[in-house]
Design an enzyme around this catalytic site. Structure first.
Site, short mmCIF file in Angstrom:
data_model
loop_
_atom_site.label_atom_id
_atom_site.label_comp_id
_atom_site.label_asym_id
_atom_site.label_seq_id
_atom_site.Cartn_x
_atom_site.Cartn_y
_atom_site.Cartn_z
N LYS A 173 -4.90 1.32 3.18
CA LYS A 173 -4.15 0.80 4.33
C LYS A 173 -4.45 1.55 5.62
O LYS A 173 -4.56 0.94 6.69
CB LYS A 173 -2.64 0.84 4.03
CG LYS A 173 -2.23 -0.08 2.88
CD LYS A 173 -0.75 0.02 2.59
CE LYS A 173 -0.38 1.33 1.95
NZ LYS A 173 -0.97 1.53 0.62
N ASP B 36 -2.50 3.17 -2.48
CA ASP B 36 -3.88 3.69 -2.39
C ASP B 36 -4.90 2.57 -2.17
O ASP B 36 -6.07 2.72 -2.53
CB ASP B 36 -4.26 4.48 -3.65
CG ASP B 36 -3.25 5.55 -3.99
OD1 ASP B 36 -2.91 6.33 -3.09
OD2 ASP B 36 -2.78 5.59 -5.14
N GLN C 246 2.70 2.97 0.33
CA GLN C 246 2.70 2.65 -1.10
C GLN C 246 2.22 1.21 -1.31
O GLN C 246 1.38 0.74 -0.56
CB GLN C 246 4.08 2.90 -1.73
CG GLN C 246 4.47 4.36 -1.83
CD GLN C 246 5.06 4.89 -0.54
OE1 GLN C 246 5.92 4.28 0.07
NE2 GLN C 246 4.61 6.05 -0.12
N GLY D 291 -0.35 8.64 1.72
CA GLY D 291 -1.55 9.34 2.16
C GLY D 291 -2.54 8.34 2.70
O GLY D 291 -3.30 7.75 1.94
N HIS D 292 -2.49 8.09 4.00
CA HIS D 292 -3.36 7.09 4.62
C HIS D 292 -4.58 7.79 5.21
O HIS D 292 -4.47 8.56 6.17
CB HIS D 292 -2.59 6.32 5.69
CG HIS D 292 -1.50 5.46 5.12
ND1 HIS D 292 -0.70 4.64 5.88
CD2 HIS D 292 -1.08 5.29 3.84
CE1 HIS D 292 0.15 4.00 5.10
NE2 HIS D 292 -0.06 4.40 3.85
#
Length: 428
Positions: A16, A13, A230, A40-41
């Site tokens: 990225k 988080d 991650q 979750g980007h």
């Protein structure tokens, strides 16, 4: 040419997706090398927000080839939710997306196994995203996984059913009643039918030996950026085991996740937040349980892009950051969410751990020791930096904070992100 790398230095988080999207114009290829839809980007541009789980973050730039590498695990159902959202926004991902035939499928029964395993562990559960990541990687290393390349063969359905049968026997043997478990809001049987439809739809994309594509591209002078998911502290080997993900999230994962030789790795961009967050269970030395922790959560909108779960928040942890810099060979640091700290009179940083009167500048404290934290207090800043465009316009206190982190971590700080939009980034 070399492969440059972008990865997270904390517990994920770190931002990225935004950074990959912002730096993408400098590259010809963006390639995801590990993880799956537990990522979750988030990318924000033109006042629109997109959350990518499996698709590389360069997908919104039509002149860039995006590659899903062999180290990634894919759920076709979730994948097409992403693809449909991208298409609805006016982009055509079929023109610039390539998928490794060696990437593994996350089957619906993997997701059931994930949920059943967590339920069976009770209070000792990992805090899984329940996306089936762990069971899928387990099958990969048991050499019984289902790979994307199987779609090219006539026996795909048979191969799928044989693996499903094994999974269902394991689930039945667990004694956990899975019948009430919903997968993305659907009962298992309905989800499975939608999954199978989505799997066959994947043949509309080019499926290839992406390791050959990447190496030929480098030989031809193309610039490649490897995108990690991650964060380092969730690495299956070097993270806070067992509260980790199931893949290698570090620079070494680029070599195995894309088929790139170590000698071909160039710059390593390590991303970290100006503070720390974590989702799920596991150690978090600098975690805040007071009003300050809640303020960081609120101001930083710290809720999981994949799960929606509130993130745990805390001050920046320098021993952990130094460890991540060392493991990854970071050449360039990127600080995100500096804007979240605006308005604080005092900012705190954990500079070392103390255990049995001994100081530790990295997390190599003796097993079973609950360390005291050596806290450094620094001046905060009141200015709104979200519209700042030049390094010399940043508040002096932020510059001092940045220089402290740079010197303490032992790597050059190259960029500061001042907001969520792709344009809100300052090169130092």
């Amino acid at each position: 040419m070399k492969v440059d790398v972008i990865l997270g230095l904390q517990w994920g988080d770190e931002g990225k997706g935004k950074i990959v999207d912002a730096l993408a114009p400098q590259y010809d290829i963006i390639a995801r090398f590990q993880g799956g839809p537990n990522a979750g980007h988030t990318i924000i541009f033109n006042s629109r927000k997109f959350v990518l789980h499996s698709v590389p973050s360069g997908i919104f730039r039509s002149n860039i080839l995006n590659i899903i590498g062999n180290g990634v695990v894919l759920d076709p159902f979730i994948f097409f939710q992403e693809i449909d959202a991208i298409r609805e926004a006016g982009f055509d991902p079929s023109s610039n997306l390539l998928i490794s035939r060696s990437a593994h499928f996350i089957m619906p029964s993997h997701r059931l196994l994930d949920a059943v395993n967590e339920a069976a562990m009770g209070e000792k559960k990992i805090g899984s995203t329940l996306k089936g990541i762990g069971p899928c990687y387990t099958d990969k290393y048991k050499r019984s996984g289902l790979r994307v390349g199987e779609l090219e063969h006539n026996g795909f359905q048979t191969e799928y059913e044989s693996r499903r049968e094994i999974h269902m026997k394991l689930i039945a043997a667990s004694g956990v009643d899975y019948r009430g478990i919903l997968l993305d809001g659907l009962p298992f049987d309905e989800y499975e039918q939608e999954w199978l439809k989505a799997a066959h739809k994947m043949k509309q994309f080019r499926i290839a030996a992406t390791e050959i594509e990447i190496n030929k591209s480098m030989a031809a002078g193309k610039k490649v950026l490897a995108e990690g998911a991650q964060g380092t502290l969730l690495d299956v080997d070097f993270g806070s085991y067992p509260f980790v993900t199931s893949s290698n999230t570090m620079t070494g994962g680029v070599c195995t996740g894309l088929g790139v030789a170590p000698s071909h790795v160039g710059k390593v961009f390590g991303i970290f937040k100006a503070y720390c967050t974590r989702v799920g269970n596991g150690p978090f030395p600098t975690e805040l349980f007071d009003d300050m922790g809640e303020l960081l959560r609120k101001n930083g909108n710290e809720f999981g892009a994949t799960t929606g779960r509130p993130r745990r928040t805390g001050w920046l942890d320098m021993p952990a950051l130094r460890y991540s810099v060392m493991l990854n060979g970071v050449t360039d640091l990127i600080m995100t969410k500096a804007d979240v700290l605006s308005g604080l009179e005092t900012i705190k940083v954990c500079d070392a751990y103390k255990c049995a009167d001994k100081l530790y500048d990295m997390p190599d404290i003796p097993a079973g020791c609950l360390p005291d934290l050596i806290i450094k207090e620094m001046n905060g800043w009141s200015a709104d930096i979200t519209t700042t465009t030049q390094a010399n316009q940043l508040p002096p206190a932020l510059t001092e904070y940045s220089r402290f982190v740079e010197k303490s971590a032992g790597a050059h700080l190259s960029y500061i992100s001042t907001g969520p939009d792709r344009e809100q980034i300052i090169k130092l």
